[in-house]
Design an enzyme around this catalytic site. Structure first.
Site, PDB file in Angstrom:
ATOM      1  N   HIS A  20       0.834  -1.210   0.000  1.00 30.09           N
ATOM      2  CA  HIS A  20       0.000   0.000   0.000  1.00 30.09           C
ATOM      3  C   HIS A  20       0.868   1.258   0.000  1.00 30.09           C
ATOM      4  O   HIS A  20       0.595   2.213  -0.719  1.00 30.09           O
ATOM      5  CB  HIS A  20      -0.924   0.024   1.223  1.00 30.09           C
ATOM      6  CG  HIS A  20      -2.203  -0.719   0.996  1.00 30.09           C
ATOM      7  ND1 HIS A  20      -2.280  -2.087   1.054  1.00 30.09           N
ATOM      8  CD2 HIS A  20      -3.445  -0.284   0.699  1.00 30.09           C
ATOM      9  CE1 HIS A  20      -3.527  -2.456   0.808  1.00 30.09           C
ATOM     10  NE2 HIS A  20      -4.256  -1.385   0.587  1.00 30.09           N
TER      11      HIS A  20
ATOM     12  N   LYS B 264     -10.463  -9.021   6.108  1.00 29.89           N
ATOM     13  CA  LYS B 264     -11.195  -9.511   7.274  1.00 29.89           C
ATOM     14  C   LYS B 264     -11.175  -8.461   8.370  1.00 29.89           C
ATOM     15  O   LYS B 264     -10.275  -7.626   8.428  1.00 29.89           O
ATOM     16  CB  LYS B 264     -10.588 -10.821   7.779  1.00 29.89           C
ATOM     17  CG  LYS B 264      -9.232 -10.678   8.470  1.00 29.89           C
ATOM     18  CD  LYS B 264      -8.863 -11.961   9.173  1.00 29.89           C
ATOM     19  CE  LYS B 264      -7.456 -11.963   9.732  1.00 29.89           C
ATOM     20  NZ  LYS B 264      -7.385 -11.549  11.135  1.00 29.89           N
TER      21      LYS B 264
HETATM   22  S1  SF4 Z   1      -6.769 -17.557  11.664  1.00 30.41           S
HETATM   23 FE1  SF4 Z   1      -5.205 -16.775  13.044  1.00 30.41          FE
HETATM   24  S2  SF4 Z   1      -3.285 -16.950  11.944  1.00 30.41           S
HETATM   25 FE2  SF4 Z   1      -4.949 -17.094  10.462  1.00 30.41          FE
HETATM   26  S3  SF4 Z   1      -5.308 -14.996   9.733  1.00 30.41           S
HETATM   27 FE3  SF4 Z   1      -6.673 -15.335  11.465  1.00 30.41          FE
HETATM   28  S4  SF4 Z   1      -5.533 -14.569  13.230  1.00 30.41           S
HETATM   29 FE4  SF4 Z   1      -4.063 -14.871  11.592  1.00 30.41          FE
END
Ligand code: SF4
Lengths: 283, 171
Positions: free
Chosen positions: B37, B102
Protein backbone atom coordinates in the site's frame (compact mmCIF):
# COMPACT_ATOMS: atom_id res chain seq x y z
CA UNK A 1 14.82 -36.12 14.78
CA UNK A 2 14.75 -33.28 12.24
CA UNK A 3 12.17 -35.13 10.13
CA UNK A 4 9.97 -35.67 13.18
CA UNK A 5 10.01 -31.95 13.94
CA UNK A 6 9.20 -31.11 10.30
CA UNK A 7 6.33 -33.60 10.52
CA UNK A 8 5.03 -31.97 13.70
CA UNK A 9 5.12 -28.54 12.07
CA UNK A 10 3.25 -29.92 9.06
CA UNK A 11 0.68 -31.57 11.30
CA UNK A 12 0.16 -28.38 13.28
CA UNK A 13 -0.50 -26.14 10.28
CA UNK A 14 -2.47 -28.57 8.10
CA UNK A 15 -4.56 -30.39 10.66
CA UNK A 16 -6.61 -28.41 13.17
CA UNK A 17 -6.90 -30.66 16.28
CA UNK A 18 -10.07 -32.73 16.80
CA UNK A 19 -11.08 -30.97 20.02
CA UNK A 20 -11.01 -27.60 18.22
CA UNK A 21 -13.00 -29.00 15.29
CA UNK A 22 -15.74 -30.38 17.55
CA UNK A 23 -16.03 -27.05 19.31
CA UNK A 24 -16.36 -25.30 15.92
CA UNK A 25 -18.99 -27.81 14.76
CA UNK A 26 -21.02 -27.23 17.91
CA UNK A 27 -20.75 -23.50 17.33
CA UNK A 28 -22.02 -23.96 13.76
CA UNK A 29 -25.03 -25.91 15.01
CA UNK A 30 -25.78 -23.25 17.61
CA UNK A 31 -25.70 -20.25 15.31
CA UNK A 32 -28.93 -19.11 13.72
CA UNK A 33 -27.89 -16.08 11.73
CA UNK A 34 -26.78 -16.54 8.14
CA UNK A 35 -23.60 -14.50 8.36
CA UNK A 36 -22.27 -16.46 11.34
CA UNK A 37 -23.08 -19.70 9.54
CA UNK A 38 -21.39 -18.46 6.35
CA UNK A 39 -18.18 -17.91 8.32
CA UNK A 40 -18.30 -21.08 10.41
CA UNK A 41 -19.23 -23.12 7.34
CA UNK A 42 -16.17 -21.72 5.52
CA UNK A 43 -13.98 -22.50 8.52
CA UNK A 44 -15.16 -26.12 8.62
CA UNK A 45 -14.64 -26.50 4.87
CA UNK A 46 -11.15 -25.00 5.08
CA UNK A 47 -10.26 -27.42 7.88
CA UNK A 48 -11.47 -30.33 5.77
CA UNK A 49 -9.37 -29.20 2.77
CA UNK A 50 -6.32 -28.80 5.00
CA UNK A 51 -6.69 -32.35 6.25
CA UNK A 52 -7.41 -34.08 2.96
CA UNK A 53 -4.84 -32.19 0.90
CA UNK A 54 -2.26 -31.66 3.62
CA UNK A 55 -1.99 -27.92 2.98
CA UNK A 56 -1.88 -25.09 5.53
CA UNK A 57 -5.42 -24.22 6.59
CA UNK A 58 -4.52 -20.61 7.29
CA UNK A 59 -2.02 -18.79 5.08
CA UNK A 60 -0.53 -17.15 8.16
CA UNK A 61 1.47 -20.13 9.34
CA UNK A 62 2.64 -17.91 12.16
CA UNK A 63 5.81 -17.47 14.15
CA UNK A 64 6.99 -20.91 15.14
CA UNK A 65 7.25 -21.39 18.89
CA UNK A 66 8.65 -24.45 20.60
CA UNK A 67 8.17 -25.38 24.24
CA UNK A 68 10.83 -27.94 25.05
CA UNK A 69 10.90 -30.17 28.09
CA UNK A 70 14.44 -31.45 27.94
CA UNK A 71 15.31 -34.53 29.97
CA UNK A 72 18.72 -33.98 31.56
CA UNK A 73 19.86 -37.45 30.63
CA UNK A 74 18.74 -37.35 26.98
CA UNK A 75 21.66 -38.11 24.64
CA UNK A 76 20.22 -35.51 22.21
CA UNK A 77 20.38 -32.53 24.53
CA UNK A 78 23.23 -30.91 22.62
CA UNK A 79 21.61 -31.30 19.19
CA UNK A 80 18.07 -30.23 19.81
CA UNK A 81 18.39 -26.51 19.22
CA UNK A 82 20.13 -26.93 15.86
CA UNK A 83 17.53 -29.57 14.90
CA UNK A 84 14.65 -27.17 15.62
CA UNK A 85 16.19 -24.40 13.51
CA UNK A 86 16.97 -26.79 10.66
CA UNK A 87 13.47 -28.30 10.81
CA UNK A 88 11.98 -24.81 10.63
CA UNK A 89 13.97 -24.08 7.46
CA UNK A 90 13.04 -27.38 5.87
CA UNK A 91 9.37 -27.09 6.79
CA UNK A 92 9.22 -23.60 5.27
CA UNK A 93 10.22 -25.08 1.95
CA UNK A 94 8.46 -28.43 2.13
CA UNK A 95 5.08 -27.87 3.80
CA UNK A 96 5.32 -25.00 2.64
CA UNK A 97 5.04 -22.27 5.27
CA UNK A 98 4.80 -18.56 4.69
CA UNK A 99 8.12 -16.86 5.46
CA UNK A 100 7.25 -14.71 8.46
CA UNK A 101 10.54 -13.62 10.03
CA UNK A 102 11.23 -9.96 9.30
CA UNK A 103 14.26 -7.93 10.44
CA UNK A 104 12.99 -5.22 12.79
CA UNK A 105 15.47 -2.64 11.52
CA UNK A 106 15.60 -3.18 7.77
CA UNK A 107 12.19 -4.82 7.23
CA UNK A 108 13.92 -7.58 5.20
CA UNK A 109 12.40 -11.03 5.13
CA UNK A 110 15.10 -13.64 4.67
CA UNK A 111 12.51 -16.16 3.60
CA UNK A 112 13.05 -19.20 5.80
CA UNK A 113 11.36 -18.33 9.11
CA UNK A 114 14.63 -18.18 11.00
CA UNK A 115 16.52 -15.15 12.20
CA UNK A 116 17.51 -13.40 15.37
CA UNK A 117 15.55 -15.04 18.21
CA UNK A 118 13.28 -17.05 15.91
CA UNK A 119 12.04 -19.73 15.90
CA UNK A 120 11.25 -18.99 19.54
CA UNK A 121 12.36 -21.75 21.89
CA UNK A 122 11.36 -21.99 25.55
CA UNK A 123 13.40 -24.43 27.59
CA UNK A 124 12.49 -26.35 30.68
CA UNK A 125 14.95 -28.82 32.12
CA UNK A 126 13.33 -31.91 33.57
CA UNK A 127 14.48 -35.27 34.91
CA UNK A 128 14.57 -38.37 32.75
CA UNK A 129 16.07 -39.25 29.39
CA UNK A 130 13.39 -38.09 26.96
CA UNK A 131 12.82 -34.82 25.17
CA UNK A 132 9.29 -33.65 24.67
CA UNK A 133 8.39 -30.54 22.73
CA UNK A 134 5.26 -28.70 21.75
CA UNK A 135 5.07 -26.79 18.47
CA UNK A 136 2.80 -23.74 18.51
CA UNK A 137 2.58 -21.73 15.26
CA UNK A 138 1.24 -18.35 16.37
CA UNK A 139 -0.55 -16.09 13.92
CA UNK A 140 -0.03 -12.34 13.87
CA UNK A 141 -3.65 -11.20 13.75
CA UNK A 142 -4.50 -12.83 17.04
CA UNK A 143 -1.14 -12.14 18.69
CA UNK A 144 -1.66 -8.42 18.04
CA UNK A 145 -4.65 -8.55 20.40
CA UNK A 146 -2.64 -9.95 23.29
CA UNK A 147 -2.06 -7.74 26.32
CA UNK A 148 -0.70 -7.40 29.80
CA UNK A 149 -2.37 -5.76 32.80
CA UNK A 150 -0.58 -5.05 36.05
CA UNK A 151 -3.62 -4.93 38.30
CA UNK A 152 -3.61 -3.98 41.95
CA UNK A 153 -4.39 -6.80 44.39
CA UNK A 154 -7.53 -4.88 45.32
CA UNK A 155 -8.89 -5.32 41.80
CA UNK A 156 -8.27 -9.05 42.07
CA UNK A 157 -10.22 -11.59 40.03
CA UNK A 158 -13.03 -9.16 39.25
CA UNK A 159 -10.36 -6.98 37.70
CA UNK A 160 -9.06 -9.93 35.68
CA UNK A 161 -12.51 -10.53 34.21
CA UNK A 162 -13.08 -6.87 33.44
CA UNK A 163 -9.69 -6.57 31.72
CA UNK A 164 -10.21 -9.69 29.58
CA UNK A 165 -13.76 -8.83 28.53
CA UNK A 166 -12.81 -5.23 27.67
CA UNK A 167 -9.84 -6.38 25.62
CA UNK A 168 -11.81 -8.98 23.65
CA UNK A 169 -14.48 -6.38 22.99
CA UNK A 170 -11.95 -3.85 21.73
CA UNK A 171 -10.43 -6.41 19.36
CA UNK A 172 -13.74 -7.27 17.70
CA UNK A 173 -13.19 -9.29 14.54
CA UNK A 174 -9.42 -8.72 14.31
CA UNK A 175 -8.17 -11.94 15.96
CA UNK A 176 -10.40 -14.18 13.79
CA UNK A 177 -13.01 -15.18 16.36
CA UNK A 178 -14.17 -17.58 17.63
CA UNK A 179 -11.02 -17.27 19.71
CA UNK A 180 -9.38 -19.28 22.45
CA UNK A 181 -8.13 -17.15 25.34
CA UNK A 182 -4.96 -18.06 27.21
CA UNK A 183 -4.71 -16.23 30.52
CA UNK A 184 -1.81 -16.27 32.98
CA UNK A 185 -2.30 -14.80 36.44
CA UNK A 186 0.54 -14.15 38.90
CA UNK A 187 4.27 -14.65 38.61
CA UNK A 188 5.32 -11.33 37.11
CA UNK A 189 4.84 -9.40 33.87
CA UNK A 190 6.83 -11.76 31.64
CA UNK A 191 5.84 -14.95 33.43
CA UNK A 192 2.09 -14.27 33.30
CA UNK A 193 2.32 -13.92 29.51
CA UNK A 194 4.34 -17.11 29.23
CA UNK A 195 1.76 -18.99 31.30
CA UNK A 196 -0.95 -17.56 29.09
CA UNK A 197 0.72 -18.83 25.97
CA UNK A 198 1.38 -22.25 27.40
CA UNK A 199 -2.26 -22.48 28.44
CA UNK A 200 -3.13 -22.66 24.73
CA UNK A 201 -1.53 -26.09 24.55
CA UNK A 202 -4.36 -27.54 26.65
CA UNK A 203 -7.27 -29.16 24.84
CA UNK A 204 -10.35 -27.10 24.07
CA UNK A 205 -13.20 -28.16 26.33
CA UNK A 206 -10.87 -29.32 29.09
CA UNK A 207 -11.08 -27.36 32.38
CA UNK A 208 -8.25 -26.51 34.77
CA UNK A 209 -7.91 -29.34 37.33
CA UNK A 210 -8.20 -26.79 40.16
CA UNK A 211 -11.97 -26.43 40.55
CA UNK A 212 -11.83 -22.81 41.65
CA UNK A 213 -9.93 -21.85 38.51
CA UNK A 214 -12.15 -24.07 36.37
CA UNK A 215 -15.14 -22.13 37.60
CA UNK A 216 -13.61 -18.78 36.64
CA UNK A 217 -12.74 -20.18 33.19
CA UNK A 218 -16.39 -21.13 32.70
CA UNK A 219 -17.69 -17.76 33.90
CA UNK A 220 -15.33 -15.83 31.66
CA UNK A 221 -16.29 -17.95 28.66
CA UNK A 222 -19.93 -17.08 29.24
CA UNK A 223 -19.20 -13.38 29.69
CA UNK A 224 -17.12 -13.21 26.53
CA UNK A 225 -19.77 -15.02 24.50
CA UNK A 226 -22.42 -12.65 25.82
CA UNK A 227 -20.58 -9.85 23.96
CA UNK A 228 -22.14 -11.08 20.71
CA UNK A 229 -19.04 -10.30 18.62
CA UNK A 230 -19.47 -13.65 16.91
CA UNK A 231 -17.47 -15.41 14.20
CA UNK A 232 -15.22 -12.88 12.41
CA UNK A 233 -16.75 -10.05 14.42
CA UNK A 234 -19.95 -10.00 12.40
CA UNK A 235 -22.29 -11.02 15.18
CA UNK A 236 -23.25 -14.34 16.68
CA UNK A 237 -23.36 -16.49 19.76
CA UNK A 238 -19.80 -17.78 19.69
CA UNK A 239 -17.02 -15.28 20.29
CA UNK A 240 -14.75 -17.70 22.16
CA UNK A 241 -14.44 -21.47 21.97
CA UNK A 242 -12.70 -21.69 25.31
CA UNK A 243 -10.86 -19.85 28.08
CA UNK A 244 -7.74 -21.36 29.65
CA UNK A 245 -6.30 -19.96 32.87
CA UNK A 246 -2.94 -20.87 34.44
CA UNK A 247 -1.71 -19.37 37.69
CA UNK A 248 1.47 -18.79 39.67
CA UNK A 249 1.96 -17.17 43.06
CA UNK A 250 2.17 -13.38 42.91
CA UNK A 251 4.15 -10.66 44.68
CA UNK A 252 2.06 -9.14 47.53
CA UNK A 253 1.95 -5.80 45.72
CA UNK A 254 1.08 -7.06 42.22
CA UNK A 255 -1.63 -8.89 40.36
CA UNK A 256 -0.23 -9.46 36.85
CA UNK A 257 -2.55 -10.74 34.13
CA UNK A 258 -1.19 -11.89 30.80
CA UNK A 259 -3.69 -12.39 28.00
CA UNK A 260 -2.80 -14.24 24.81
CA UNK A 261 -5.53 -14.25 22.23
CA UNK A 262 -5.53 -17.26 19.93
CA UNK A 263 -7.62 -17.50 16.78
CA UNK A 264 -9.88 -20.43 15.87
CA UNK A 265 -6.83 -21.81 14.03
CA UNK A 266 -5.64 -23.07 17.39
CA UNK A 267 -2.72 -25.10 16.08
CA UNK A 268 -0.42 -27.38 17.96
CA UNK A 269 1.54 -30.63 17.74
CA UNK A 270 3.89 -32.52 20.02
CA UNK A 271 7.08 -34.54 19.52
CA UNK A 272 8.73 -36.99 21.90
CA UNK A 273 12.30 -38.15 21.34
CA UNK A 274 13.27 -41.34 23.17
CA UNK A 275 16.84 -41.99 24.25
CA UNK A 276 17.25 -44.63 21.51
CA UNK A 277 16.27 -42.10 18.85
CA UNK A 278 12.71 -43.32 18.31
CA UNK A 279 10.20 -40.50 17.91
CA UNK A 280 6.49 -39.97 18.44
CA UNK A 281 4.47 -37.16 16.90
CA UNK A 282 0.92 -36.38 18.05
CA UNK A 283 -1.55 -33.57 18.61
CA UNK B 1 -29.17 -12.00 -2.09
CA UNK B 2 -26.42 -13.81 -4.02
CA UNK B 3 -24.91 -12.37 -7.20
CA UNK B 4 -22.12 -13.20 -9.62
CA UNK B 5 -19.76 -10.37 -10.51
CA UNK B 6 -16.74 -10.03 -12.74
CA UNK B 7 -13.88 -7.56 -12.45
CA UNK B 8 -13.33 -4.73 -13.24
CA UNK B 9 -16.30 -3.53 -11.18
CA UNK B 10 -18.38 -0.61 -12.37
CA UNK B 11 -19.91 2.01 -10.12
CA UNK B 12 -23.35 0.51 -10.89
CA UNK B 13 -22.15 -2.96 -9.80
CA UNK B 14 -21.04 -1.51 -6.52
CA UNK B 15 -24.09 0.67 -5.82
CA UNK B 16 -26.41 -2.30 -6.29
CA UNK B 17 -24.80 -4.29 -3.43
CA UNK B 18 -26.15 -4.27 0.12
CA UNK B 19 -24.38 -5.32 3.32
CA UNK B 20 -25.19 -8.99 3.88
CA UNK B 21 -25.25 -9.95 0.17
CA UNK B 22 -23.12 -12.85 -0.99
CA UNK B 23 -21.03 -12.20 -4.10
CA UNK B 24 -19.29 -14.82 -6.23
CA UNK B 25 -16.43 -12.86 -7.69
CA UNK B 26 -14.58 -13.83 -10.86
CA UNK B 27 -11.79 -12.11 -12.78
CA UNK B 28 -8.66 -10.49 -11.45
CA UNK B 29 -7.77 -9.46 -7.91
CA UNK B 30 -4.53 -7.96 -6.65
CA UNK B 31 -3.10 -8.72 -3.22
CA UNK B 32 -1.62 -5.89 -1.16
CA UNK B 33 -0.62 -5.54 2.48
CA UNK B 34 1.03 -2.73 4.44
CA UNK B 35 4.24 -2.19 2.42
CA UNK B 36 2.53 -2.68 -0.95
CA UNK B 37 0.00 0.00 0.00
CA UNK B 38 2.79 2.39 0.86
CA UNK B 39 4.40 1.73 -2.52
CA UNK B 40 1.11 2.01 -4.43
CA UNK B 41 0.53 5.44 -2.95
CA UNK B 42 4.09 6.59 -3.55
CA UNK B 43 3.87 6.02 -7.31
CA UNK B 44 2.07 8.02 -10.00
CA UNK B 45 -1.06 6.19 -11.22
CA UNK B 46 0.37 5.38 -14.65
CA UNK B 47 3.45 3.74 -13.12
CA UNK B 48 1.38 1.13 -11.23
CA UNK B 49 1.79 -2.46 -12.45
CA UNK B 50 -2.02 -2.89 -12.59
CA UNK B 51 -4.93 -0.72 -13.70
CA UNK B 52 -6.65 0.56 -10.55
CA UNK B 53 -9.89 1.62 -12.32
CA UNK B 54 -12.58 -0.74 -11.04
CA UNK B 55 -9.95 -3.05 -9.59
CA UNK B 56 -10.32 -5.19 -6.47
CA UNK B 57 -7.58 -5.29 -3.83
CA UNK B 58 -7.22 -8.33 -1.59
CA UNK B 59 -5.62 -7.86 1.84
CA UNK B 60 -3.71 -11.12 1.77
CA UNK B 61 -0.22 -12.54 2.13
CA UNK B 62 -0.41 -15.99 0.58
CA UNK B 63 1.52 -19.22 1.06
CA UNK B 64 3.01 -19.96 -2.36
CA UNK B 65 4.86 -22.87 -3.90
CA UNK B 66 7.26 -22.39 -6.77
CA UNK B 67 7.34 -25.27 -9.22
CA UNK B 68 9.24 -25.24 -12.51
CA UNK B 69 9.50 -21.49 -12.50
CA UNK B 70 5.80 -20.83 -11.98
CA UNK B 71 3.95 -20.01 -8.80
CA UNK B 72 1.05 -21.84 -7.24
CA UNK B 73 -1.13 -20.38 -4.48
CA UNK B 74 -1.38 -22.94 -1.68
CA UNK B 75 -3.29 -21.02 0.98
CA UNK B 76 -4.60 -17.48 0.70
CA UNK B 77 -7.01 -16.16 3.31
CA UNK B 78 -7.41 -12.48 4.23
CA UNK B 79 -5.29 -10.49 6.66
CA UNK B 80 -6.63 -7.90 9.14
CA UNK B 81 -7.82 -4.93 7.08
CA UNK B 82 -7.82 -2.36 9.88
CA UNK B 83 -4.05 -1.93 9.42
CA UNK B 84 -4.77 -0.52 5.97
CA UNK B 85 -7.30 2.09 7.16
CA UNK B 86 -4.63 4.78 6.87
CA UNK B 87 -4.28 4.12 3.13
CA UNK B 88 -7.98 3.67 2.41
CA UNK B 89 -8.82 7.11 1.04
CA UNK B 90 -5.68 7.03 -1.09
CA UNK B 91 -6.45 3.74 -2.83
CA UNK B 92 -10.15 4.49 -3.28
CA UNK B 93 -9.20 7.79 -4.91
CA UNK B 94 -7.27 5.75 -7.50
CA UNK B 95 -10.52 4.11 -8.62
CA UNK B 96 -10.39 0.87 -6.63
CA UNK B 97 -14.02 -0.31 -6.24
CA UNK B 98 -13.65 -3.35 -4.04
CA UNK B 99 -11.52 -4.37 -1.11
CA UNK B 100 -11.47 -7.91 0.26
CA UNK B 101 -10.24 -8.54 3.78
CA UNK B 102 -11.20 -9.51 7.27
CA UNK B 103 -12.23 -7.63 10.37
CA UNK B 104 -13.67 -4.58 8.59
CA UNK B 105 -12.54 -1.01 7.90
CA UNK B 106 -13.78 2.54 8.30
CA UNK B 107 -17.14 2.58 6.54
CA UNK B 108 -17.34 6.24 5.53
CA UNK B 109 -14.72 6.31 2.74
CA UNK B 110 -16.63 3.58 0.84
CA UNK B 111 -19.76 5.69 0.52
CA UNK B 112 -20.93 6.16 -3.06
CA UNK B 113 -17.94 4.48 -4.69
CA UNK B 114 -16.79 1.11 -3.35
CA UNK B 115 -17.59 -1.91 -1.17
CA UNK B 116 -15.74 -3.96 1.39
CA UNK B 117 -16.02 -7.71 0.99
CA UNK B 118 -15.29 -10.04 3.87
CA UNK B 119 -13.87 -13.47 3.45
CA UNK B 120 -13.49 -15.75 6.46
CA UNK B 121 -10.19 -15.15 8.23
CA UNK B 122 -8.02 -18.24 8.48
CA UNK B 123 -9.89 -20.12 5.77
CA UNK B 124 -6.88 -19.88 3.45
CA UNK B 125 -7.09 -23.42 2.08
CA UNK B 126 -10.67 -22.76 0.99
CA UNK B 127 -9.85 -19.37 -0.57
CA UNK B 128 -7.05 -21.00 -2.57
CA UNK B 129 -9.68 -23.19 -4.26
CA UNK B 130 -11.11 -20.08 -5.94
CA UNK B 131 -7.71 -19.01 -7.27
CA UNK B 132 -7.30 -20.40 -10.77
CA UNK B 133 -3.80 -19.11 -11.42
CA UNK B 134 -1.19 -16.48 -10.70
CA UNK B 135 -1.21 -14.01 -13.58
CA UNK B 136 1.79 -12.04 -12.35
CA UNK B 137 3.75 -11.09 -9.30
CA UNK B 138 5.33 -7.68 -8.70
CA UNK B 139 7.49 -6.23 -5.96
CA UNK B 140 8.91 -9.51 -4.69
CA UNK B 141 11.63 -7.41 -3.07
CA UNK B 142 9.04 -6.73 -0.33
CA UNK B 143 9.01 -10.44 0.55
CA UNK B 144 6.46 -13.09 -0.43
CA UNK B 145 3.67 -12.05 1.97
CA UNK B 146 3.99 -8.37 1.06
CA UNK B 147 4.40 -8.69 -2.72
CA UNK B 148 1.69 -7.75 -5.20
CA UNK B 149 0.15 -11.01 -6.44
CA UNK B 150 -2.15 -10.66 -9.45
CA UNK B 151 -4.58 -13.56 -9.17
CA UNK B 152 -7.23 -14.94 -11.46
CA UNK B 153 -10.21 -16.06 -9.37
CA UNK B 154 -13.41 -17.86 -10.16
CA UNK B 155 -16.55 -17.66 -8.04
CA UNK B 156 -14.68 -16.48 -4.94
CA UNK B 157 -17.49 -16.52 -2.30
CA UNK B 158 -17.53 -13.18 -0.47
CA UNK B 159 -19.80 -11.39 1.90
CA UNK B 160 -20.56 -7.71 1.37
CA UNK B 161 -19.67 -6.44 4.83
CA UNK B 162 -19.59 -2.68 4.18
CA UNK B 163 -21.67 -1.35 1.32
CA UNK B 164 -21.53 1.95 -0.56
CA UNK B 165 -24.55 3.29 1.34
CA UNK B 166 -22.98 3.48 4.79
CA UNK B 167 -24.12 0.08 6.12
CA UNK B 168 -21.70 -2.23 7.90
CA UNK B 169 -22.02 -5.72 9.38
CA UNK B 170 -19.38 -5.02 12.03
CA UNK B 171 -20.33 -4.11 15.53
S1 SF4 C 1 -6.77 -17.56 11.66
FE1 SF4 C 1 -5.21 -16.77 13.04
S2 SF4 C 1 -3.28 -16.95 11.94
FE2 SF4 C 1 -4.95 -17.09 10.46
S3 SF4 C 1 -5.31 -15.00 9.73
FE3 SF4 C 1 -6.67 -15.33 11.47
S4 SF4 C 1 -5.53 -14.57 13.23
FE4 SF4 C 1 -4.06 -14.87 11.59
Amino acid sequence: MIEAIVEAIRLAVTRIPDDVVSALREAYEREENGVARFNLGNILRAIEIGRTESIPVCQDTGTLMFFVKAGLRSPFLGEIERAIVEATRLATEKVPLRPNAVDVLTGKNLGDNTGRGVPIIHWELVGGNEIEMAVLPKGGGSENCSALAMLTPGEGWEGVKRFVVEKVKACGGKPCPPVVLGIGVGGGADYSLLLAKKALLRRVGERNPDERIAEIEGELLEEVNALGIGPMGMGGKTTALDVKIEVAHRHPASFPVGLIVQCWANRRAFVRIKPDGRVEVWQ
Amino acid sequence: MAVRLRTPLSTEDVLRLKAGDVVYLSGEIVTARDSAHRRILSLPKEKLPFNPEGAVIYHCGPVVRKTHGSYEIVSAGPTTSARMNRYLDGVLDLGIRGIIGKGGMKAEPFRGRAVYFAFTGGAGSLAAKSVKRVRAVHWLDLGIPEALWVLEVEDFPLLVAIDAHGNSLYR
